[in-house]
Design a protein around this motif. Structure first.
Motif, mmCIF file in Angstrom:
data_model
loop_
_atom_site.group_PDB
_atom_site.id
_atom_site.type_symbol
_atom_site.label_atom_id
_atom_site.label_comp_id
_atom_site.label_asym_id
_atom_site.label_seq_id
_atom_site.Cartn_x
_atom_site.Cartn_y
_atom_site.Cartn_z
ATOM 1 N N CYS A 141 36.467 36.642 36.193
ATOM 2 C CA CYS A 141 37.527 35.562 36.562
ATOM 3 C C CYS A 141 36.748 34.219 36.111
ATOM 4 O O CYS A 141 37.177 33.176 36.542
ATOM 5 N N SER A 178 44.027 36.615 39.572
ATOM 6 C CA SER A 178 43.645 37.857 39.309
ATOM 7 C C SER A 178 44.286 38.916 40.218
ATOM 8 O O SER A 178 44.311 38.876 41.431
ATOM 9 N N PHE A 201 43.842 39.254 34.396
ATOM 10 C CA PHE A 201 43.486 37.928 34.912
ATOM 11 C C PHE A 201 44.299 36.846 34.053
ATOM 12 O O PHE A 201 44.342 36.657 32.709
#
Length: 542
Positions: free
Chosen positions: A54, A323, A393
């Motif tokens: 992330c 996410s 993501f």
């Protein structure tokens, strides 16, 4: 040199690179990291027990890491499993707001194979754009060849210094880079099709900037990508783990859960650092690997004077990220995917001029269980009993206003965030991508969360925005206002991104060694036996 203790604050890419260089030269190096592991912005989030990158999701310029390891007795390729992507990225454009899904075949791939990209652009946008792409790549390579040795590897950039270095290497060098043109404006010379201008203008966002204000020199990113985009099957966090392991192998002491609360100093030089638990550690020098805007809070806690701070108006982009574990259908995702808004200029005007989230955002989707092969189904990993759900993501550009108090006119509200997330899913649906996530652990990270995680940044993820030709010369170099405190990281020169951060760590280490060597030489007449260190030109990026 073993008696000379160096403290590195932060175990991001730059901090670890600097620590490795210094320890390999014989210094006693201690890295102090507030988190429970290495990486800094190179981080992951856990969703349903599965780790999702992330932070950075793209690795280029691997030769920077190859050289860092090779110069210090290691092998990067052996330490990290790497897969070269065939498809650099897949791109789709908004079909409009009529609610009708796009033809899922209506996308454009860029490939590691340059000729395949030329052919794909020709089929997608015609021969004129394909020829423009060939000229564009030659220009990008010329810019890179000009700036890599004269700017990126120079310790502290200045316009006179850059002009002198460029002229010394190539008298025509300045005409090749054209630093006063904007990226968006110059792309019109190569691409009649506005979709392709959008595609390549996105390189400005790699350093957190608007393509309408960033310099055309950022075209060099195209050349860097053609030299290789690399995937790490275990996640990019593996790079931080490999750096930390290599650092320990050359003698670096890394301490996690060790938050620095103060840099103690006297007579304009650091003498020690004090941890949050009260422990005080003496040091001959300090390398600070954090957002440069937070440094003054460590030097003079509570002081209002912040000479290192980046003004809010000059901050780079922040982000709104998601996410999640989801079922993706209707669009053939590759590993890297970009879904472009049809209101591109408005997107950046809202972010940088109004300080608001875009009403019609461009969305980056990293499908982390898919490899970089040509077909979307290749190299997809699965979880037993859950074959159709994958790690995703999503990133949307956002203003770096995360430090504004609740109730401030420019502070982002939950309603505005929810509206942007809804617009994101509508854009993806119009492009044919339907995401079905039932995960209660889906994590949304806002600019406010980034501001809290990275003190002093306000949520800016790339330090200072690269707006205007002067911006690159406004970034801090390796020296701080204390004579023996050195700066490393994405918010200082040469800029954001893992390779640039690693280069900044090398520059900080080189300057530190040069300064200590100079100090030793000045004392040698009265006290023989001074230390010898490599010159400022030691090392290579490959």
């Amino acid at each position: 040199m073993a008696a000379k203790r160096i403290i590195v604050i932060g175990s991001g890419i730059a901090g670890l690179a600097s620590a490795i260089r210094l320890a390999a030269e014989g210094f006693s190096v201690t890295v102090l990291e507030a988190a429970d592991g290495p990486g800094g912005k190179l981080r992951t989030q856990s969703v349903e027990g599965r780790h999702i990158d992330c932070g950075p999701t793209v690795l280029t310029m691997r030769w920077v890491f190859d050289a860092l390891f090779a110069d210090t007795g290691g092998n990067f390729g052996s330490a990290v499993a790497l897969e070269r992507a065939e498809v650099l990225a897949r791109h789709a454009w908004d079909a409009g707001a009529d609610g009708k899904p796009r033809d899922p075949r209506a996308h454009l791939d860029l490939f590691a194979d340059q000729q395949r990209s030329i052919d794909a652009i020709g089929r997608f946008a015609g021969a004129a754009n394909a020829k423009g792409f060939e000229r564009f790549l030659k220009r990008a390579e010329a810019i890179y060849d000009t700036l890599a040795p004269t700017f990126m590897e120079a310790e502290r950039p200045s316009l006179p210094g850059l002009v002198a270095r460029v002229a010394a290497r190539n008298p025509m060098g300045l005409s090749r880079i054209q630093p006063f043109a904007t990226l968006w404006g110059d792309l019109g010379r190569y691409f009649p099709d506005p979709r392709l201008r959008q595609l390549f203008a996105r390189y400005a966002t790699y350093c957190g900037s608007s393509p309408f204000s960033a310099p055309a020199t950022l075209m060099l990113v195209a050349h860097v990508e053609q030299c290789g985009v690399w995937l790490v099957p275990g996640g990019l966090k593996q790079i931080a783990a490999a750096l930390a392991a290599h650092a320990k192998s050359v003698g670096v002491d890394i301490r996690y859960d060790a938050r620095v609360s103060r840099i103690d100093h006297a007579n304009g030089a650091a003498t020690a650092v004090t941890l949050a638990d009260g422990q005080r550690i003496g040091a001959q020098a300090v390398v600070y690997n954090g957002d440069v805007s937070a440094l003054d809070g460590l030097i003079d806690p509570g002081a209002s004077r912040t000479p290192h701070a980046i003004p809010r108006a000059r901050r780079s982009l922040s982000a709104l990220t998601i996410s999640t574990i989801a079922h993706a259908d209707g669009f053939p995702l590759s590993h890297h995917n970009v879904f472009f808004s049809d209101a591109y200029r408005s997107e950046f005007n809202r972010i940088f001029k109004a300080g608001r989230l875009p009403l019609s955002p461009t969305v980056y989707v990293c499908a982390q269980d898919r490899g970089g092969a040509e077909t979307a189904s290749d190299a997809r990993a699965t979880t037993p009993g859950d074959e159709e759900r994958e790690r995703l993501f999503l990133l949307i550009n956002a203003p770096a206003t995360g430090d504004l108090p609740e109730g401030h006119p420019n502070a982002l509200t939950q309603a505005e965030i929810d509206q942007c997330l809804d617009a994101t899913h509508r854009l993806l649906a119009r492009s044919g991508l339907m995401l079905e996530s039932q995960s209660v652990e889906t994590q949304v990270t806002t600019p406010q969360a980034f501001a809290a995680k990275f003190p002093g940044s306000g949520g800016a993820l790339y330090g200072m925005a690269s707006h205007g030709w002067r911006a690159s010369f406004l970034r801090r170099g390796a020296k701080s206002r204390l004579s023996n405190v050195y700066l490393a990281g994405g918010s200082v020169h040469p800029g954001p991104g893992m390779p640039m951060a690693a280069l900044s760590g090398r520059l900080a280490a080189t300057r530190l060694m040069s300064d200590l060597a100079s100090t030793s030489r000045s004392r040698r007449a009265a006290m023989p036996g001074g230390i010898a260190t490599p010159s400022a030109t030691t090392g290579s990026t490959g």
